[in-house]
Design a protein around this motif. Structure first.
Motif, PDB file in Angstrom:
ATOM      1  N   UNK A 149      41.194 -32.911  -1.133  1.00  0.00           N
ATOM      2  CA  UNK A 149      40.245 -32.747  -0.036  1.00  0.00           C
ATOM      3  C   UNK A 149      39.040 -31.904  -0.456  1.00  0.00           C
ATOM      4  N   UNK A 150      39.296 -30.869  -1.232  1.00  0.00           N
ATOM      5  CA  UNK A 150      38.191 -30.029  -1.689  1.00  0.00           C
ATOM      6  C   UNK A 150      37.245 -30.814  -2.587  1.00  0.00           C
ATOM      7  N   UNK A 151      37.804 -31.639  -3.481  1.00  0.00           N
ATOM      8  CA  UNK A 151      36.946 -32.427  -4.378  1.00  0.00           C
ATOM      9  C   UNK A 151      36.213 -33.528  -3.616  1.00  0.00           C
ATOM     10  N   UNK A 152      36.850 -34.072  -2.575  1.00  0.00           N
ATOM     11  CA  UNK A 152      36.143 -35.043  -1.721  1.00  0.00           C
ATOM     12  C   UNK A 152      34.895 -34.412  -1.128  1.00  0.00           C
ATOM     13  N   UNK A 153      35.018 -33.181  -0.671  1.00  0.00           N
ATOM     14  CA  UNK A 153      33.871 -32.475  -0.096  1.00  0.00           C
ATOM     15  C   UNK A 153      32.810 -32.202  -1.165  1.00  0.00           C
ATOM     16  N   UNK A 154      33.245 -31.822  -2.366  1.00  0.00           N
ATOM     17  CA  UNK A 154      32.297 -31.578  -3.449  1.00  0.00           C
ATOM     18  C   UNK A 154      31.538 -32.850  -3.815  1.00  0.00           C
ATOM     19  N   UNK A 155      32.210 -33.986  -3.715  1.00  0.00           N
ATOM     20  CA  UNK A 155      31.593 -35.255  -4.102  1.00  0.00           C
ATOM     21  C   UNK A 155      30.448 -35.644  -3.183  1.00  0.00           C
ATOM     22  N   UNK A 156      30.345 -35.023  -2.018  1.00  0.00           N
ATOM     23  CA  UNK A 156      29.250 -35.331  -1.100  1.00  0.00           C
ATOM     24  C   UNK A 156      27.971 -34.576  -1.461  1.00  0.00           C
ATOM     25  N   UNK A 157      28.045 -33.762  -2.501  1.00  0.00           N
ATOM     26  CA  UNK A 157      26.874 -32.990  -2.923  1.00  0.00           C
ATOM     27  C   UNK A 157      26.304 -33.581  -4.209  1.00  0.00           C
ATOM     28  N   UNK A 158      24.982 -33.549  -4.325  1.00  0.00           N
ATOM     29  CA  UNK A 158      24.352 -34.103  -5.532  1.00  0.00           C
ATOM     30  C   UNK A 158      24.659 -33.259  -6.759  1.00  0.00           C
ATOM     31  N   UNK A 159      25.134 -32.033  -6.555  1.00  0.00           N
ATOM     32  CA  UNK A 159      25.486 -31.153  -7.677  1.00  0.00           C
ATOM     33  C   UNK A 159      26.871 -31.454  -8.248  1.00  0.00           C
ATOM     34  N   UNK A 160      27.578 -32.392  -7.639  1.00  0.00           N
ATOM     35  CA  UNK A 160      28.937 -32.729  -8.094  1.00  0.00           C
ATOM     36  C   UNK A 160      28.977 -33.023  -9.595  1.00  0.00           C
ATOM     37  N   UNK A 161      30.027 -32.537 -10.242  1.00  0.00           N
ATOM     38  CA  UNK A 161      30.258 -32.795 -11.657  1.00  0.00           C
ATOM     39  C   UNK A 161      31.566 -33.565 -11.824  1.00  0.00           C
ATOM     40  N   UNK A 162      31.623 -34.558 -12.724  1.00  0.00           N
ATOM     41  CA  UNK A 162      32.867 -35.296 -12.961  1.00  0.00           C
ATOM     42  C   UNK A 162      34.006 -34.362 -13.351  1.00  0.00           C
ATOM     43  N   UNK A 163      35.219 -34.713 -12.920  1.00  0.00           N
ATOM     44  CA  UNK A 163      36.382 -33.863 -13.162  1.00  0.00           C
ATOM     45  C   UNK A 163      37.468 -34.661 -13.885  1.00  0.00           C
ATOM     46  N   UNK A 164      37.807 -34.300 -15.117  1.00  0.00           N
ATOM     47  CA  UNK A 164      38.927 -34.973 -15.801  1.00  0.00           C
ATOM     48  C   UNK A 164      40.249 -34.654 -15.094  1.00  0.00           C
ATOM     49  N   UNK A 165      41.101 -35.643 -14.948  1.00  0.00           N
ATOM     50  CA  UNK A 165      42.419 -35.436 -14.372  1.00  0.00           C
ATOM     51  C   UNK A 165      43.437 -35.324 -15.501  1.00  0.00           C
ATOM     52  N   UNK A 166      44.473 -34.549 -15.258  1.00  0.00           N
ATOM     53  CA  UNK A 166      45.535 -34.413 -16.252  1.00  0.00           C
ATOM     54  C   UNK A 166      46.519 -35.561 -16.049  1.00  0.00           C
ATOM     55  N   UNK A 167      46.017 -36.752 -16.326  1.00  0.00           N
ATOM     56  CA  UNK A 167      46.799 -37.966 -16.069  1.00  0.00           C
ATOM     57  C   UNK A 167      46.252 -39.097 -16.920  1.00  0.00           C
ATOM     58  N   UNK A 168      47.131 -40.045 -17.206  1.00  0.00           N
ATOM     59  CA  UNK A 168      46.724 -41.249 -17.933  1.00  0.00           C
ATOM     60  C   UNK A 168      47.299 -42.480 -17.242  1.00  0.00           C
ATOM     61  N   UNK A 169      46.678 -43.606 -17.496  1.00  0.00           N
ATOM     62  CA  UNK A 169      47.148 -44.883 -16.949  1.00  0.00           C
ATOM     63  C   UNK A 169      47.496 -45.827 -18.080  1.00  0.00           C
ATOM     64  N   UNK A 170      48.600 -46.555 -17.891  1.00  0.00           N
ATOM     65  CA  UNK A 170      48.972 -47.622 -18.822  1.00  0.00           C
ATOM     66  C   UNK A 170      49.176 -48.903 -18.022  1.00  0.00           C
ATOM     67  N   UNK A 171      48.785 -50.000 -18.610  1.00  0.00           N
ATOM     68  CA  UNK A 171      48.919 -51.296 -17.934  1.00  0.00           C
ATOM     69  C   UNK A 171      49.113 -52.380 -18.974  1.00  0.00           C
ATOM     70  N   UNK A 172      49.925 -53.362 -18.618  1.00  0.00           N
ATOM     71  CA  UNK A 172      50.141 -54.489 -19.518  1.00  0.00           C
ATOM     72  C   UNK A 172      50.469 -55.735 -18.682  1.00  0.00           C
ATOM     73  N   UNK A 173      49.652 -56.763 -18.843  1.00  0.00           N
ATOM     74  CA  UNK A 173      49.912 -58.021 -18.137  1.00  0.00           C
ATOM     75  C   UNK A 173      49.041 -59.131 -18.721  1.00  0.00           C
ATOM     76  N   UNK A 174      49.548 -60.334 -18.556  1.00  0.00           N
ATOM     77  CA  UNK A 174      48.823 -61.520 -19.004  1.00  0.00           C
ATOM     78  C   UNK A 174      47.906 -62.010 -17.880  1.00  0.00           C
TER      79      UNK A 174
END
Length: 548
Positions: free
Chosen positions: A262-287
């Motif tokens: 919720x806090x980052x959602x509020x920050x995202x409404x400001x032009x000063x927002x900076x991208x935030x890396x998440x401590x997470x990764x995604x894996x996907x595999x499909x045809x």
């Protein structure tokens, strides 16, 4: 203020219009019933549903006395259709999907936790291994508004996590004009911008209010067959991985990264927002099964007697979602009765009405487009490959979902665009005691979600009509209750089915109003334009020069 360019000084009220015809609402209902029956299999492009629908439309247009209005064939004669080449992609089987965060790998279930689209990049296999996630707010890069959510970050190889809608949705009004959604708020834009920047994929966080529809809509639509127009390089418009996730999953994901969603959602409404890396990764595999197919726009026409090269267009999309995963009742056919068999049935009835009422000075085109549900692709293709010159296209009246709960005192259009075509509609509505109510859900981005939009982008005055919410019986409260229930229980779900109990009086009054507007244009010399401050005005002004 009016935004009309008049070719003559004659008042349109002095024009002699043909008498308004009657509308056979039993026939309209029957047309909806046929198109939304189970044997039409949800009218998806490149299926038996398309074959049956195209045959049905041609048969009905012929019976109405319309002329073939499509492309000119090798024999030099016009046919009933326009070929629309599309890339078609399907995920083969069940995709293997997971997020790793908080020290654990969490398997994801398609349509339950996440809704992944088949890749439209042309590849037959998507394999992503531990791609890092980067939260980029609303994922918007809008230099003309002084806005950049990316702040120079290199996003190549990363999965972007983005919010739906745009920064002004929850207020206060800022650089995106308030609650009304801009194109930057649409999910299509989010995917396009990520592709332009070279990201590996996108995860949109679903939230019902800013999306304007519930998770059931996303979960039923995204896993189905995906389409796009054929592009020289599809990676300029799509990343390999395009998806939505449930909000609760996003909250957990952020929490495991030591972040407050919720806090980052509020920050995202400001032009000063900076991208935030998440401590997470995604894996996907499909045809992915991908191929190029040819779908069809279907067109019937009535040629004008005096100005046959000038065209008024009535439009609507004939397609729906097709067959998908069974719902709780075991129903897997997305019948699309209101969306948009109803609009096409209205289009057919208007064609019959124009034919019965006698010749018009300008030509009238009845355009049933394909692949709206896949991203307005049929209308996008027509806008790029018009059968009739756009410079001499007087205006477009689009119909998408024309059956409501009953007659209304008002009417609306999708979005808040200002244009002469709307001024004329308001004038005609006033003559029959109906008032214009601005789109009550501008935050839903309706202007960008209907088939008038691709034509508007190239300058043609275009509106997508909507029946009103202020019902004769029950007022606004009853209208909103009906709309909310439809969105929750039927929109893009198998329960959007025909009913013999519909109250069609509202649809009849709407068709009457749209007929009057179209007839005024078809027998007059008016050339509607956009408001002077519209982003579409310049293209229309250029076309005015071409008409001279």
């Amino acid at each position: 203020m009016k935004y009309l360019l008049l070719a003559t000084a004659a008042l349109t009220s002095t024009l002699a219009f043909a008498a308004e015809p009657s509308f056979d609402m039993k026939r309209v209902s029957e047309d909806i019933r046929v198109m939304s029956a189970d044997d039409f299999q949800g009218r998806a492009p490149a299926t038996v549903g398309e074959t049956k629908t195209v045959e049905f439309l041609i048969d009905r247009m012929q019976a109405a006395g319309l002329e073939p209005g499509g492309s000119i064939g090798p024999d030099g004669k016009r046919g009933w259709t326009q070929d629309v080449p599309l890339r078609m992609s399907d995920i083969v089987g069940k995709p293997t999907l997971s997020l790793t965060y908080g020290g654990k790998t969490h398997s994801l279930t398609q349509a339950k936790d996440i809704a992944v689209r088949a890749a439209l990049t042309g590849q037959d296999h998507v394999s992503i291994k531990a791609a890092p996630l980067l939260f980029v707010g609303y994922g918007i890069k809008a230099p003309e508004r002084g806005w950049d959510d990316f702040k120079g970050q290199d996003v190549r190889g990363k999965i972007l996590v983005v919010l739906i809608n745009d920064p002004d949705f929850e207020g206060p009004e800022g650089k995106f004009g308030g609650k009304a959604m801009t194109y930057y708020g649409r999910w299509t834009y989010k995917y396009e911008e990520a592709a332009r920047l070279g990201a590996a994929g996108v995860i949109i966080v679903h939230e019902t209010e800013p999306a304007s529809y519930g998770w059931a809509t996303v979960a039923s639509s995204n896993p189905n067959t995906m389409f796009d127009i054929v592009r020289a390089d599809p990676t300029t418009a799509h990343t390999p991985f395009e998806s939505w996730i449930q909000r609760d999953l996003a909250v957990d994901l952020f929490k495991a990264s030591g972040l407050d969603f919720e806090k980052l959602r509020a920050e995202a409404r400001k032009e000063s927002f900076q991208p935030v890396p998440l401590k997470a990764t995604l894996s996907a595999d499909y045809q992915v099964k991908t191929q190029i197919i040819t779908s069809k726009n279907v067109m019937g026409r009535l040629t004008g007697t005096t100005y046959p090269d000038e065209t008024i267009v009535y439009s609507g999309h004939w397609d729906h979602i097709g067959v998908g995963e069974p719902d709780a009742n075991g129903d897997s056919i997305f019948n699309g009765a209101l969306d948009n068999a109803s609009g096409i049935a209205s289009l057919l009835e208007l064609g019959r009405a124009f034919k019965a009422a006698g010749p018009t000075q300008r030509s009238v085109l009845f355009l049933a487009v394909t692949a709206e549900e896949k991203g307005l692709l049929g209308s996008t293709y027509y806008a790029s490959n018009p059968v009739y010159p756009l410079a001499k296209t007087v205006g477009v009246i689009n119909m998408d979902g024309t059956i409501g709960p009953g007659p209304a005192k008002d009417f609306t259009i999708s979005g808040t665009a200002k244009l002469g075509l709307l001024d004329m509609l308001i004038e005609e509505g006033g003559k029959v005691g109906r008032t214009y109510t601005p789109d009550p859900r501008v935050e839903a981005g309706g202007f960008f979600r209907s088939d008038h939009f691709p034509l508007a982008k190239v300058g043609v005055p275009a509106i997508s009509f909507g029946g009103g919410m202020d019902l004769v019986n029950g007022g606004v409260a009853a209208g909103k209750a009906w709309r909310d229930a439809y969105i929750k229980d039927k929109y893009h779900q198998p329960d959007d089915e025909w009913s013999p109990d519909w109250n069609l009086e509202g649809a009849r009054l709407d068709m009457s109003l749209l007929y009057t507007l179209g007839r005024r244009l078809a027998d007059g010399r008016e050339w509607p334009n956009w408001s002077p401050d519209s982003e579409f005005r310049a293209a229309r002004d250029l076309s005015a020069a071409e008409r001279k």
